[in-house]
Design a protein around this motif. Structure first.
Motif, PDB file in Angstrom:
ATOM      1  N   LEU A 133       0.829  -1.198   0.000  1.00  0.00           N
ATOM      2  CA  LEU A 133       0.000   0.000   0.000  1.00  0.00           C
ATOM      3  C   LEU A 133       0.868   1.254   0.000  1.00  0.00           C
ATOM      4  O   LEU A 133       1.835   1.350   0.757  1.00  0.00           O
ATOM      5  CB  LEU A 133      -0.911   0.033   1.240  1.00  0.00           C
ATOM      6  N   PHE A 135       1.701   4.750   1.228  1.00  0.00           N
ATOM      7  CA  PHE A 135       1.299   5.471   2.440  1.00  0.00           C
ATOM      8  C   PHE A 135       1.301   6.974   2.167  1.00  0.00           C
ATOM      9  O   PHE A 135       2.160   7.496   1.459  1.00  0.00           O
ATOM     10  CB  PHE A 135       2.167   5.096   3.643  1.00  0.00           C
ATOM     11  N   THR A 142      -8.065   4.251   4.289  1.00  0.00           N
ATOM     12  CA  THR A 142      -7.241   3.148   3.782  1.00  0.00           C
ATOM     13  C   THR A 142      -8.126   2.262   2.923  1.00  0.00           C
ATOM     14  O   THR A 142      -9.239   1.922   3.315  1.00  0.00           O
ATOM     15  CB  THR A 142      -6.662   2.328   4.945  1.00  0.00           C
ATOM     16  N   THR A 144      -8.099  -1.009  -0.403  1.00  0.00           N
ATOM     17  CA  THR A 144      -7.391  -1.922  -1.286  1.00  0.00           C
ATOM     18  C   THR A 144      -8.375  -2.500  -2.293  1.00  0.00           C
ATOM     19  O   THR A 144      -9.586  -2.484  -2.083  1.00  0.00           O
ATOM     20  CB  THR A 144      -6.732  -3.060  -0.481  1.00  0.00           C
ATOM     21  N   LEU A 221      -6.146  -5.966  10.354  1.00  0.00           N
ATOM     22  CA  LEU A 221      -4.970  -5.411   9.681  1.00  0.00           C
ATOM     23  C   LEU A 221      -3.732  -5.754  10.500  1.00  0.00           C
ATOM     24  O   LEU A 221      -3.649  -5.434  11.692  1.00  0.00           O
ATOM     25  CB  LEU A 221      -5.103  -3.892   9.547  1.00  0.00           C
ATOM     26  N   LEU A 234     -11.880   0.113   6.593  1.00  0.00           N
ATOM     27  CA  LEU A 234     -11.175   0.337   5.336  1.00  0.00           C
ATOM     28  C   LEU A 234     -12.139   0.176   4.173  1.00  0.00           C
ATOM     29  O   LEU A 234     -13.272  -0.300   4.337  1.00  0.00           O
ATOM     30  CB  LEU A 234     -10.005  -0.620   5.166  1.00  0.00           C
ATOM     31  N   LEU A 251      -2.628   3.457   2.203  1.00  0.00           N
ATOM     32  CA  LEU A 251      -2.683   3.486   3.663  1.00  0.00           C
ATOM     33  C   LEU A 251      -2.789   4.949   4.080  1.00  0.00           C
ATOM     34  O   LEU A 251      -1.851   5.726   3.897  1.00  0.00           O
ATOM     35  CB  LEU A 251      -1.422   2.853   4.263  1.00  0.00           C
ATOM     36  N   PHE A 260      -5.670   5.734   9.709  1.00  0.00           N
ATOM     37  CA  PHE A 260      -4.944   4.720  10.479  1.00  0.00           C
ATOM     38  C   PHE A 260      -4.472   5.291  11.815  1.00  0.00           C
ATOM     39  O   PHE A 260      -4.555   4.628  12.853  1.00  0.00           O
ATOM     40  CB  PHE A 260      -3.746   4.217   9.665  1.00  0.00           C
TER      41      PHE A 260
END
Length: 467
Positions: A133, A135, A142, A144, A221, A234, A251, A260
């Motif tokens: 990921l 950042f 976050t 995906t 996570l 997320l 992220l 996060f």
């Protein structure tokens, strides 16, 4: 005149001579970097630093270079040119300025342009799947890519995450109060629902047209083998396209409650630090929590108060007071930065300064570099030098003065952007207007230990952070 008096006088003159000579040598070292040309160019092989072991720490890997796994395993990937990187950087900056300066943005949702330069590998799900990921301190959510892709997903290095194979995955109901967090973090007002499942739907559209949309969810996570966060919020994207390279998503390390940093507040106390490597062939780190490493180094890490950017709850604000070059303070008013404000951003490459400030810095830099042959400008960079055939270059040191009287000297690699040995450029650029927000970019952060103590309301800078 006595012999003793003559000897004393000669001794005094000699000591004064030594003191003056030592002072001059110290002054030179304080004012300039002696940089080898080879250190400005990435190696063809990856170099991992052998620094002290950090507990909750991840390797920070440049997205494009020999350390990156995002271009391996036979998957096609076209590396961006320096021109591409700076062009995308310009788009990111334009979007940040638009977001922070206008109350009437286009009707799209999202925070930033998705052009991160560094990635980390984290684990997701039970059993965990490793994902690469990008950042970003300027992004909050976050996310995906997830199977099944409702439409073709972009190509990534890692296997796309399949939530059906994880025992810890769950979707968020669109009637849940958790779903409303998306309003301020993504701009969706109100949050939308999947009509059949009544699951909360997120959407991110970035300034370059890249986007991700899918299920807002909770999942386990894993940061390190001993550090995992259960029920982490997320985005599980089923429709994703854009300039994310071969990474699996983002992220988000911004200031919003959904980031996060805020979700892991009890575990890491809203503290994280990183060191961005000097070139694309070196690895840095991203560390969570107050580790002993920079507790011990507190004498070298200097802290300045975080400032509030009233127009955003995502960015980390800085109070810039002044800039010096070769130990000489630029003749600029400190109010020049207060009018537009300033932020630090891990995703912006080149630091953007008010035009009048940039002109003052550029002119002073050119004067210091007058002995080197000038080269043509490159993209947004207008001050470049041809350093072919040289082993070393003497570069004036540049320091930023932040609120609280904190002076931070940039590393040698924080001053220059190297296209090739024939085109080595001053790594700063001008904003469109003095009222635009100043952005402290990632080139200037290279090799520094940058410590975000969000709970303590301060940010720290220390030298040699990647060691």
């Amino acid at each position: 005149m006595s012999h003793f008096f003559i000897v004393s006088l000669v001794t005094l003159f000699f000591l004064c001579f030594l003191e003056k000579r030592f002072a001059n040598e110290t002054t030179w070292e304080e004012r300039y970097h002696l940089v080898s040309i080879s250190s400005l160019l990435p190696s063809s092989s990856c170099s991992f630093t052998k620094g002290p072991k950090r507990k909750a720490s991840l390797d920070v890997v440049p997205k494009h270079g020999p350390c990156s796994q995002l271009n391996n395993n036979g998957k096609a990937s076209i590396l961006p040119t320096h021109s591409d990187i700076l062009s995308l950087d310009k788009e990111r900056v334009n979007y940040i300025h638009s977001k922070l300066s206008s109350d009437n943005l286009p009707a799209i949702y999202g925070n930033l342009i998705g052009t991160g330069n560094y990635f980390v590998v984290v684990g997701l799900g039970t059993p965990k799947r490793n994902l690469s990921l990008v950042f970003d301190t300027g992004s909050d959510l976050t996310w995906t890519q997830c199977q099944p892709c409702a439409r073709p997903c972009y190509t990534q290095q890692d296997e796309i995450f399949d939530p059906s194979k994880s025992t810890s995955y769950c979707n968020i109901s669109c009637t849940s109060s958790d779903c409303t967090q998306l309003i301020s973090s993504t701009g969706m007002d109100p949050p939308t629902c999947y009509p059949l499942t009544k699951a909360c739907k997120y959407g991110m559209v970035y300034g370059d047209g890249s986007f991700s949309e899918g299920y807002f969810s909770r999942e386990r996570l894993t940061v390190t083998p001993t550090d995992a966060i259960d029920g982490f919020f997320l985005g599980c994207g089923e429709n994703n396209q854009g300039l994310f390279g071969m990474s699996a998503g983002i992220l988000g390390l911004g200031r919003h409650p959904i980031s996060f940093v805020q979700q892991t507040a009890k575990k890491y106390n809203k503290i994280f630090s990183y060191c961005l490597p000097s070139t694309s062939s070196v690895v840095g780190h991203l560390t969570f929590g107050a580790t002993d490493n920079y507790k011990v180094a507190n004498n070298t890490v200097k802290y300045t108060p975080l400032s509030t950017i009233s127009r955003s709850n995502s960015f980390y604000g800085l109070d810039i007071v002044g800039i010096s070059i070769a130990k000489t303070k630029l003749s600029i008013s400190s109010s020049i930065f207060s009018s537009g404000g300033a932020i630090i951003d891990s995703g912006t490459v080149i630091t953007r300064l008010p035009p009048s400030t940039y002109a003052s810095l550029r002119n002073a830099f050119r004067k210091e570099m007058a002995k080197y042959p000038a080269a043509s400008g490159f993209s947004i960079l207008d001050t470049c030098y041809d350093l072919r055939g040289r082993n070393n270059v003497v570069v004036p040191k540049i320091s930023f003065v932040f609120g609280g009287g904190v002076t931070v000297e940039l590393g040698a690699h924080g001053v220059l952007f190297t296209v090739s040995s024939r085109q080595v450029c001053l790594a700063f650029a001008a904003n469109r207007d003095d009222s635009d927000i100043t952005i402290f970019g990632n080139v200037q952060q290279r090799t520094l230990e940058v410590v975000y103590d969000v709970g303590g309301g301060k940010i720290g800078f220390g030298p040699n952070g990647c060691k």
